[in-house]
Design a protein around this motif. Structure first.
Motif, PDB file in Angstrom:
ATOM      1  N   PHE A  29       0.722  -1.203   0.006  1.00  0.00           N
ATOM      2  CA  PHE A  29      -0.067   0.045   0.212  1.00  0.00           C
ATOM      3  C   PHE A  29       0.842   1.123   0.020  1.00  0.00           C
ATOM      4  O   PHE A  29       0.619   1.940  -0.650  1.00  0.00           O
ATOM      5  N   HIS A  30       1.947   1.233   0.647  1.00  0.00           N
ATOM      6  CA  HIS A  30       2.686   2.517   0.909  1.00  0.00           C
ATOM      7  C   HIS A  30       3.487   2.679  -0.437  1.00  0.00           C
ATOM      8  O   HIS A  30       3.824   3.603  -0.695  1.00  0.00           O
ATOM      9  N   TRP A  31       3.827   1.366  -1.046  1.00  0.00           N
ATOM     10  CA  TRP A  31       4.671   1.457  -2.190  1.00  0.00           C
ATOM     11  C   TRP A  31       3.624   2.099  -3.458  1.00  0.00           C
ATOM     12  O   TRP A  31       4.234   3.036  -4.329  1.00  0.00           O
ATOM     13  N   ARG A  32       2.330   1.870  -3.242  1.00  0.00           N
ATOM     14  CA  ARG A  32       1.321   2.422  -4.189  1.00  0.00           C
ATOM     15  C   ARG A  32       1.264   3.993  -3.987  1.00  0.00           C
ATOM     16  O   ARG A  32       1.048   4.777  -5.012  1.00  0.00           O
ATOM     17  N   VAL A  33       1.168   4.423  -2.881  1.00  0.00           N
ATOM     18  CA  VAL A  33       1.165   5.865  -2.446  1.00  0.00           C
ATOM     19  C   VAL A  33       2.228   6.396  -2.897  1.00  0.00           C
ATOM     20  O   VAL A  33       2.124   7.544  -3.705  1.00  0.00           O
ATOM     21  N   LEU A 210      -3.064   5.673 -12.199  1.00  0.00           N
ATOM     22  CA  LEU A 210      -2.479   5.098 -11.025  1.00  0.00           C
ATOM     23  C   LEU A 210      -3.155   5.657  -9.821  1.00  0.00           C
ATOM     24  O   LEU A 210      -3.351   4.959  -8.774  1.00  0.00           O
ATOM     25  N   ARG A 211      -3.680   6.949  -9.850  1.00  0.00           N
ATOM     26  CA  ARG A 211      -4.191   7.768  -8.709  1.00  0.00           C
ATOM     27  C   ARG A 211      -5.669   7.256  -8.437  1.00  0.00           C
ATOM     28  O   ARG A 211      -6.293   7.668  -7.375  1.00  0.00           O
ATOM     29  N   ARG A 212      -6.410   6.728  -9.392  1.00  0.00           N
ATOM     30  CA  ARG A 212      -7.587   5.880  -9.335  1.00  0.00           C
ATOM     31  C   ARG A 212      -7.845   5.307  -8.000  1.00  0.00           C
ATOM     32  O   ARG A 212      -8.939   5.237  -7.486  1.00  0.00           O
ATOM     33  N   HIS A 213      -6.808   4.528  -7.634  1.00  0.00           N
ATOM     34  CA  HIS A 213      -7.018   3.524  -6.566  1.00  0.00           C
ATOM     35  C   HIS A 213      -6.610   4.112  -5.202  1.00  0.00           C
ATOM     36  O   HIS A 213      -6.522   3.084  -4.197  1.00  0.00           O
ATOM     37  N   LEU A 214      -6.197   5.283  -5.305  1.00  0.00           N
ATOM     38  CA  LEU A 214      -5.714   5.640  -3.736  1.00  0.00           C
ATOM     39  C   LEU A 214      -6.949   6.450  -3.020  1.00  0.00           C
ATOM     40  O   LEU A 214      -7.737   7.062  -3.807  1.00  0.00           O
ATOM     41  N   PRO A 215      -6.931   6.226  -1.767  1.00  0.00           N
ATOM     42  CA  PRO A 215      -8.055   6.705  -1.077  1.00  0.00           C
ATOM     43  C   PRO A 215      -7.838   8.224  -0.638  1.00  0.00           C
ATOM     44  O   PRO A 215      -6.779   8.594  -0.722  1.00  0.00           O
ATOM     45  N   GLU A 236      -9.692  -1.059   5.783  1.00  0.00           N
ATOM     46  CA  GLU A 236      -9.379  -1.577   4.555  1.00  0.00           C
ATOM     47  C   GLU A 236      -7.688  -1.513   4.212  1.00  0.00           C
ATOM     48  O   GLU A 236      -7.335  -2.452   3.764  1.00  0.00           O
ATOM     49  N   ILE A 237      -6.994  -0.264   4.649  1.00  0.00           N
ATOM     50  CA  ILE A 237      -5.709  -0.266   4.408  1.00  0.00           C
ATOM     51  C   ILE A 237      -5.091  -1.442   5.449  1.00  0.00           C
ATOM     52  O   ILE A 237      -4.046  -2.284   5.177  1.00  0.00           O
ATOM     53  N   GLU A 238      -5.712  -1.650   6.656  1.00  0.00           N
ATOM     54  CA  GLU A 238      -5.117  -2.629   7.545  1.00  0.00           C
ATOM     55  C   GLU A 238      -5.315  -3.787   7.094  1.00  0.00           C
ATOM     56  O   GLU A 238      -4.338  -4.916   7.237  1.00  0.00           O
ATOM     57  N   ARG A 239      -6.470  -4.242   6.557  1.00  0.00           N
ATOM     58  CA  ARG A 239      -6.604  -5.702   5.861  1.00  0.00           C
ATOM     59  C   ARG A 239      -5.604  -5.944   4.793  1.00  0.00           C
ATOM     60  O   ARG A 239      -5.185  -7.068   4.748  1.00  0.00           O
TER      61      ARG A 239
END
Length: 487
Positions: A29-33, A210-215, A236-239
């Motif tokens: 998740f952090h890599w995606r951010v 790429l940004r479409r999937h960021l909360p 959701e991030i924790e899961r």
């Protein structure tokens, strides 16, 4: 894992969102951010470097034929646009959210960059550069604030420096692209420099996907009276993280108690910056202004110095820009982790001071004519290895200095003031000094830039504060932690 906020009573509520975000191990998740938000810096570096590398070709372009002073003015136009964009979009980012601004600012950047490739005279070129700058200015505010709010505290300094440093990855790519588009044996330089802007802007379409999937930032939602939605997103991030990293560690600190109060008003911002946190405001202003003058004065006139004083052909500039860009990229990547281990204050002080001292020595050597083109490039590469980390740390410092409700606006305001004071003046001044053809005149410009970096180092040593490993709410308490006036 708990997906709901703590108890709510009237306008008062309790939330564990910060503690849950800060306890997370580094994950996909952090890599995606980092990729989805930080890649804009790569594109910005690509474009800005192209402008520097293409300066000679634009100067010689039969359709534009800009003078050295006009090239300096277009660089200033870009920075003026960045100032306006940072202030406008930064104000909106604290009100309508980080996520919406991600898309608006990127679209402005994309369309303006493409339009630059179709400029027909000085005024159209300057206008499109200003609009491109507006998009990038907005990105600095929204993206920096979101990254700081989503990355765990123990990684925040390293990540923020590395993300800002990836600008120079784009710069390295831009240097290589310039070698191709300016080589008459491959493509007509008049078509090449225009195509470079068009293609660079079009690449932004990939970032939009790429940004479409960021909360949305859970911290932003939390502070705007939406703790339930913030808790749902964190869940959701924790899961997602637990699925790849296993059971999560317990939070290292407790809940935060807040009061519903909405976005910070201009009065709140003024009172916080120049009242409660006056020392931090002075520190942020000095760090941002000094690095902006230092960077923009040299970078935007880099190609002109090489062509005018060392006789380097315009289509060879990329070979000299490439090591400079790689040195700038290496600085934050290699030094970034020390801002989280050794600490913010000693690292910021040291990088600013080293940059200033090295620039002073190089300026004197340039005036004396002791350096070849490659030796000049090597000197700049070493200087900006340290200056790149210092400049990135300025954004980190400003973002950490003020309450969450005004984070994007604080970054925008200090970026705007720093750029206006140091960035807009720098390129125009150095363009004029270079046009004079006198090395001693340029030396005084370099010495002025060096002196400013030393002033910044002294200011950090006097006013700097420890933020490494601490939650954002601990470094600067949210305005929402206080009961709103009249209640």
């Amino acid at each position: 894992m708990r997906d709901t906020p703590g108890p709510t009573t009237g306008d008062r509520f309790e939330t564990d969102v910060p503690a849950r975000l800060d306890r997370l191990p580094w994950s996909g998740f952090h890599w995606r951010v980092v990729v989805a938000l930080g890649i804009t810096w790569v594109l910005d570096g690509l474009e800005v470097t192209l402008v520097g590398s293409l300066a000679g070709a634009i100067h010689q372009s039969p359709s534009l034929a800009l003078t050295s002073t006009q090239i300096g003015l277009t660089a200033s136009a870009y920075l003026i646009g960045a100032v306006a964009g940072a202030l406008g979009f930064g104000y909106l980012a604290d009100r309508i959210g980080r996520r919406r601004l991600f898309f608006i600012t990127l679209i402005v950047y994309m369309l303006s960059s493409v339009a630059t490739g179709f400029a027909w005279d000085f005024w159209s070129f300057a206008l499109f550069r200003a609009l491109t700058g507006a998009g990038i200015g907005g990105e600095y505010a929204a993206v920096n604030s979101a990254i700081q709010e989503l990355i765990p505290a123990r990684y925040r300094g390293t990540t923020d420096l590395c993300v800002n440093g990836t600008f120079w990855g784009g710069a390295a790519i831009g240097a290589v692209v310039a070698l191709v588009v300016l080589d008459p044996a491959i493509i007509d330089p008049e078509i090449g420099w225009r195509g470079a802007f068009v293609v660079g802007g079009a690449l932004s379409l990939v970032v939009l996907l790429l940004r479409r999937h960021l909360p949305e930032s859970p911290r932003w939602l939390m502070l705007h009276g939406k703790p339930e939605e913030a808790g749902r997103i964190v869940g959701e991030i924790e899961r997602d993280v637990a699925a790849s990293s296993g059971p999560l560690p317990p939070p290292s600190y407790g809940n935060v108690v807040l009061h519903k109060r909405g976005a910070a008003s201009l009065g709140d911002i003024w009172a916080t910056m120049f009242g409660t946190h006056r020392d931090r405001a002075v520190l942020g202003l000095v760090l941002m202004s000094c690095q902006a003058f230092f960077y923009n004065a040299v970078f935007f006139t880099y190609a002109l110095v090489l062509t005018k004083f060392y006789g380097i052909p315009a289509h060879h500039i990329g070979w000299f820009m490439l090591p400079f860009a790689l040195g700038n990229l290496a600085g934050p990547l290699l030094l970034g982790r020390f801002f989280d281990t050794i600490g913010r204050k000693p690292m910021i002080t040291g990088t600013y001071a080293l940059s200033g001292l090295l620039m002073a020595g190089t300026g004197l050597a340039f005036a004396a004519g002791w350096l070849t083109a490659w030796e000049q490039t090597a000197a700049w590469t070493v200087i900006f290895f340290f200056a790149s980390a210092a400049a990135s740390a300025a954004y980190l410092t400003v973002g950490e200095s003020f309450p969450l409700e005004m984070r994007a606006m604080a970054i925008a305001l200090f970026y705007a003031i720093g750029t206006a004071v140091g960035g807009v003046v720098g390129p125009t001044l150095f363009g004029w000094l270079i046009e004079s053809g006198d090395r001693s005149h340029i030396m005084w410009g370099y010495l002025a830039a060096a002196a400013l970096m030393l002033v910044a180092a002294a200011t950090e040593w006097r006013l700097g504060f420890a933020a490494e490993g601490r939650s954002l709410e601990d470094v600067s308490a949210p305005l929402s932690a206080e009961r709103p006036a009249g209640r």
